[in-house]
Design a protein around this motif. Sequence first.
Motif, PDB file in Angstrom:
ATOM      1  N   ALA A   1     -68.767  64.599 108.725  1.00  0.00           N
ATOM      2  CA  ALA A   1     -69.807  63.559 108.752  1.00  0.00           C
ATOM      3  C   ALA A   1     -70.180  63.119 110.166  1.00  0.00           C
ATOM      4  O   ALA A   1     -71.322  62.721 110.409  1.00  0.00           O
ATOM      5  CB  ALA A   1     -69.347  62.348 107.940  1.00  0.00           C
ATOM      6  N   THR A   2     -69.243  63.176 111.111  1.00  0.00           N
ATOM      7  CA  THR A   2     -69.520  62.662 112.461  1.00  0.00           C
ATOM      8  C   THR A   2     -69.861  63.761 113.465  1.00  0.00           C
ATOM      9  O   THR A   2     -69.986  63.490 114.654  1.00  0.00           O
ATOM     10  CB  THR A   2     -68.317  61.844 112.995  1.00  0.00           C
ATOM     11  N   THR A   3     -70.017  64.977 112.989  1.00  0.00           N
ATOM     12  CA  THR A   3     -70.395  66.098 113.858  1.00  0.00           C
ATOM     13  C   THR A   3     -71.854  66.446 113.595  1.00  0.00           C
ATOM     14  O   THR A   3     -72.244  66.649 112.445  1.00  0.00           O
ATOM     15  CB  THR A   3     -69.507  67.328 113.585  1.00  0.00           C
ATOM     16  N   THR A   4     -72.653  66.517 114.657  1.00  0.00           N
ATOM     17  CA  THR A   4     -74.067  66.873 114.494  1.00  0.00           C
ATOM     18  C   THR A   4     -74.288  68.334 114.877  1.00  0.00           C
ATOM     19  O   THR A   4     -73.468  68.945 115.559  1.00  0.00           O
ATOM     20  CB  THR A   4     -74.976  65.968 115.352  1.00  0.00           C
ATOM     21  N   GLY A   5     -75.410  68.872 114.419  1.00  0.00           N
ATOM     22  CA  GLY A   5     -75.789  70.227 114.773  1.00  0.00           C
ATOM     23  C   GLY A   5     -75.510  71.271 113.715  1.00  0.00           C
ATOM     24  O   GLY A   5     -75.670  72.469 113.961  1.00  0.00           O
ATOM     25  N   TRP A   6     -75.124  70.855 112.524  1.00  0.00           N
ATOM     26  CA  TRP A   6     -74.815  71.809 111.445  1.00  0.00           C
ATOM     27  C   TRP A   6     -76.038  72.646 111.047  1.00  0.00           C
ATOM     28  O   TRP A   6     -75.887  73.690 110.413  1.00  0.00           O
ATOM     29  CB  TRP A   6     -74.273  71.071 110.231  1.00  0.00           C
ATOM     30  N   GLN A   7     -77.232  72.190 111.383  1.00  0.00           N
ATOM     31  CA  GLN A   7     -78.450  72.890 110.964  1.00  0.00           C
ATOM     32  C   GLN A   7     -78.719  74.146 111.792  1.00  0.00           C
ATOM     33  O   GLN A   7     -79.573  74.949 111.435  1.00  0.00           O
ATOM     34  CB  GLN A   7     -79.665  71.945 111.048  1.00  0.00           C
TER      35      GLN A   7
END
Length: 188
Positions: free
Chosen positions: A145-151
């Motif tokens: 939930a607190t990590t960005t950039g999964w896209q």
Amino acid sequence: MYIFGYGSLINKYSRNRTGNTGKSYPALVHGLQRSWGNVDGSYPIAPLVVKPGQGVCNGVLIEVDEKGLRDFDQREHGYQRIQITAQQIELLENTQLTLSEPVWVYINNSALPPCQQFPITQTYVDTVLAGCLSISHQFAEMFVATTTGWQYPYQNDRHAPKYGNLAGVYDTDRKQIDILIENTISGN
């Protein structure tokens, strides 16, 4: 002294591939933003990066000595080691630990987004999340939930691992990991 590990260093088997460390303590660090990033082109994958900013990041405080710090400086090439304050750190276990010694974290303020050439890889995700699951399922959920950039581009490399510090990942972990990230990467 301590290193705050927020990625593969959460996994004790992965960090033991670099050097001997002392105890580790689950913690939150306030004032860090974690994302996937292309560090400097020397990594064949897009590892995790943090930079100072609004947010909170879960990970582990790892006891290291001077030799251990040098070993981790080599492992974390492409990153800058900076000191964080005790006021930023929230320990997640009841412990008598007092943070009077330096606490270091490896940051990268210039990472580019992951791309087809340097994608997020499943074996790196497996290593990190197996480490998180060894602490708790809730800790692993918080990491996702607190990590960005999964896209960004994502490659399942389990059949031919690209990540060199893959360690401590078992079949039971993989099943839980697949469930944890199923909705996060469903667009890839």
